[in-house]
Design a protein around this motif. Sequence first.
Motif, mmCIF file in Angstrom:
data_model
loop_
_atom_site.group_PDB
_atom_site.id
_atom_site.type_symbol
_atom_site.label_atom_id
_atom_site.label_comp_id
_atom_site.label_asym_id
_atom_site.label_seq_id
_atom_site.Cartn_x
_atom_site.Cartn_y
_atom_site.Cartn_z
ATOM 1 N N HIS A 69 0.810 -1.174 -0.144
ATOM 2 C CA HIS A 69 0.165 0.047 0.063
ATOM 3 C C HIS A 69 0.937 1.170 -0.037
ATOM 4 O O HIS A 69 0.165 2.313 0.063
ATOM 5 C CB HIS A 69 -1.044 0.131 1.264
ATOM 6 C CG HIS A 69 -0.307 0.137 2.843
ATOM 7 N ND1 HIS A 69 0.011 -0.991 3.380
ATOM 8 C CD2 HIS A 69 0.230 1.202 3.305
ATOM 9 C CE1 HIS A 69 0.819 -0.607 4.275
ATOM 10 N NE2 HIS A 69 0.799 0.548 4.192
ATOM 11 N N ILE A 70 2.353 1.114 -0.071
ATOM 12 C CA ILE A 70 2.819 2.138 -0.043
ATOM 13 C C ILE A 70 3.116 3.050 -1.478
ATOM 14 O O ILE A 70 3.734 2.429 -2.213
ATOM 15 C CB ILE A 70 4.577 1.876 0.467
ATOM 16 C CG1 ILE A 70 4.346 1.236 1.768
ATOM 17 C CG2 ILE A 70 5.153 3.194 0.188
ATOM 18 C CD1 ILE A 70 3.865 2.017 2.900
ATOM 19 N N VAL A 71 2.296 3.907 -1.751
ATOM 20 C CA VAL A 71 1.900 4.511 -3.217
ATOM 21 C C VAL A 71 2.902 5.697 -3.401
ATOM 22 O O VAL A 71 2.394 6.753 -2.884
ATOM 23 C CB VAL A 71 0.747 4.738 -3.715
ATOM 24 C CG1 VAL A 71 0.289 5.263 -4.913
ATOM 25 C CG2 VAL A 71 -0.014 3.341 -3.309
ATOM 26 N N ARG A 72 4.063 5.677 -3.835
ATOM 27 C CA ARG A 72 4.974 6.729 -4.031
ATOM 28 C C ARG A 72 6.114 6.577 -5.247
ATOM 29 O O ARG A 72 6.507 5.330 -5.283
ATOM 30 C CB ARG A 72 5.511 7.393 -2.701
ATOM 31 C CG ARG A 72 6.264 6.471 -1.948
ATOM 32 C CD ARG A 72 7.413 7.270 -1.009
ATOM 33 N NE ARG A 72 8.143 6.479 -0.329
ATOM 34 C CZ ARG A 72 9.446 5.761 -0.762
ATOM 35 N NH1 ARG A 72 9.886 5.884 -1.909
ATOM 36 N NH2 ARG A 72 10.185 4.952 0.393
ATOM 37 N N LEU A 73 6.909 7.444 -5.486
ATOM 38 C CA LEU A 73 7.918 7.396 -6.288
ATOM 39 C C LEU A 73 8.993 6.568 -5.641
ATOM 40 O O LEU A 73 9.172 7.202 -4.376
ATOM 41 C CB LEU A 73 8.205 8.446 -7.147
ATOM 42 C CG LEU A 73 7.463 9.101 -8.229
ATOM 43 C CD1 LEU A 73 7.978 10.329 -8.631
ATOM 44 C CD2 LEU A 73 7.495 8.047 -9.555
ATOM 45 N N SER A 74 9.697 5.760 -6.193
ATOM 46 C CA SER A 74 11.051 5.413 -5.327
ATOM 47 C C SER A 74 11.859 6.496 -5.068
ATOM 48 O O SER A 74 11.980 7.441 -5.972
ATOM 49 C CB SER A 74 11.759 4.374 -6.342
ATOM 50 O OG SER A 74 12.913 3.999 -5.960
ATOM 51 N N LYS A 75 12.578 6.371 -4.029
ATOM 52 C CA LYS A 75 13.758 7.384 -3.726
ATOM 53 C C LYS A 75 15.083 6.827 -4.172
ATOM 54 O O LYS A 75 15.989 7.536 -3.746
ATOM 55 C CB LYS A 75 13.705 7.512 -2.279
ATOM 56 C CG LYS A 75 12.295 8.426 -1.892
ATOM 57 C CD LYS A 75 12.380 8.592 -0.404
ATOM 58 C CE LYS A 75 11.026 9.662 0.044
ATOM 59 N NZ LYS A 75 11.039 9.669 1.476
ATOM 60 N N GLN A 76 15.292 5.559 -4.755
ATOM 61 C CA GLN A 76 16.169 5.117 -5.139
ATOM 62 C C GLN A 76 16.595 5.282 -6.620
ATOM 63 O O GLN A 76 15.672 5.604 -7.159
ATOM 64 C CB GLN A 76 16.312 3.458 -4.902
ATOM 65 C CG GLN A 76 16.192 3.407 -3.139
ATOM 66 C CD GLN A 76 17.395 3.698 -2.379
ATOM 67 O OE1 GLN A 76 18.222 3.685 -2.752
ATOM 68 N NE2 GLN A 76 16.960 4.325 -1.331
ATOM 69 N N LYS A 77 17.836 5.050 -7.108
ATOM 70 C CA LYS A 77 17.958 4.939 -8.517
ATOM 71 C C LYS A 77 17.848 3.597 -9.169
ATOM 72 O O LYS A 77 18.466 2.635 -8.652
ATOM 73 C CB LYS A 77 19.585 5.481 -8.900
ATOM 74 C CG LYS A 77 19.526 6.989 -8.818
ATOM 75 C CD LYS A 77 20.945 7.372 -9.700
ATOM 76 C CE LYS A 77 20.973 8.701 -9.701
ATOM 77 N NZ LYS A 77 22.071 9.344 -10.712
ATOM 78 N N SER A 78 16.800 3.439 -9.727
ATOM 79 C CA SER A 78 16.453 2.097 -10.466
ATOM 80 C C SER A 78 17.396 1.750 -11.661
ATOM 81 O O SER A 78 18.251 2.641 -12.420
ATOM 82 C CB SER A 78 14.949 1.983 -10.844
ATOM 83 O OG SER A 78 14.847 2.744 -11.855
ATOM 84 N N LEU A 79 17.050 0.752 -12.166
ATOM 85 C CA LEU A 79 17.941 0.161 -13.417
ATOM 86 C C LEU A 79 17.452 1.179 -14.634
ATOM 87 O O LEU A 79 18.027 1.474 -15.503
ATOM 88 C CB LEU A 79 17.583 -1.300 -13.820
ATOM 89 C CG LEU A 79 18.169 -2.388 -13.093
ATOM 90 C CD1 LEU A 79 17.481 -3.667 -13.126
ATOM 91 C CD2 LEU A 79 19.747 -2.365 -13.110
ATOM 92 N N PHE A 80 16.229 1.513 -14.559
ATOM 93 C CA PHE A 80 15.755 2.422 -15.395
ATOM 94 C C PHE A 80 16.324 3.725 -15.451
ATOM 95 O O PHE A 80 16.661 4.351 -16.555
ATOM 96 C CB PHE A 80 14.275 2.750 -15.464
ATOM 97 C CG PHE A 80 13.328 1.257 -15.601
ATOM 98 C CD1 PHE A 80 13.181 0.913 -16.674
ATOM 99 C CD2 PHE A 80 12.708 0.922 -14.423
ATOM 100 C CE1 PHE A 80 12.513 -0.265 -16.815
ATOM 101 C CE2 PHE A 80 11.800 -0.259 -14.706
ATOM 102 C CZ PHE A 80 11.694 -0.915 -15.776
ATOM 103 N N HIS A 81 16.391 4.181 -14.556
ATOM 104 C CA HIS A 81 17.246 5.520 -14.121
ATOM 105 C C HIS A 81 18.518 5.335 -14.535
ATOM 106 O O HIS A 81 19.167 6.429 -15.625
ATOM 107 C CB HIS A 81 17.099 5.908 -12.812
ATOM 108 C CG HIS A 81 15.860 6.467 -11.991
ATOM 109 N ND1 HIS A 81 15.190 5.570 -11.508
ATOM 110 C CD2 HIS A 81 15.347 7.599 -11.712
ATOM 111 C CE1 HIS A 81 14.108 6.129 -11.151
ATOM 112 N NE2 HIS A 81 14.261 7.421 -11.262
#
Length: 281
Positions: free
Chosen positions: A68-80
């Motif tokens: 239920h945690i709905v927000r943008l990630s604060k980490q750098k993902s593989l996409f970033h």
Amino acid sequence: MAKVIMIVLDGLKYETARASMGYLNHLVEASKAACYKVKSELPSLSRPLYEVLLTGTPSSVNGITANHIVRLSKQKSLFHLAAEKGLTTAAAAYYWVSELYNRAPFDRIEDREQHDVKLPIQHGKFYFDDGYPDSHLFVDAEILRRQHDPDFLYIHPMGIDDIGHKFSSDSREYRGKALEADMILATFLPLWMSLGYEIIVTSDHGMNKDGQHGGTGEEERDVPLYGIGSMFEPGSYTDQYIPQLTIAPLLCRMMSLPVTEEMIYTKVPGFKFNGEHPGGN
């Protein structure tokens, strides 16, 4: 530089993958794929483990601790990381992936299909019905591949997880859905292999006999990983667990991307670039 396709078969437990997915395991027997057993992070829930797979960070670090945690990630993902390197990214995936890396909350009209080179996922087709057919999802992914030629393509079907919740992992329906996914893979993988893609097939979590996941049991945590392509020495490497946290930095090495400070890489048996990026970068 390798082009990579990452396939996450949501809710697929290890034992079912080995018993029901004849084509994938044929590739192992035919020395065309490597097979591993992965121990998922906790909690063994979907949204937290999407973040684990795509950022290489645990819930205690990334803060995505429940579905239920709905927000943008604060980490750098593989996409970033890929986009920052000038690579093209694409995803055919459940809408929670869009909420983690592109926009949150998800708008069913505006965000169903996304094409914006300024976003981490530059080209995306996102579904929001858990019963969305896996067959349609793989066609969505192939359309993205043909139209946009991504360097990193993420494919995330929900069918196995949906059926597992409805009928449990100890059911003919669950095993049949895994078999169906295997037949879909048998349609697309030969094409992608012939085109030289490096391919990862894995899962976020498994499923128990109650039709649930989120806890610490082996059925919930043990998932498969198949490595297909020139970077993997074919064979079965299942005598030890691969930490799920190592998958993101493994993919970084495959795509010659920098590994973030938060990522922890553990050497993967049979992977040919354990010590350095391909090409020595």
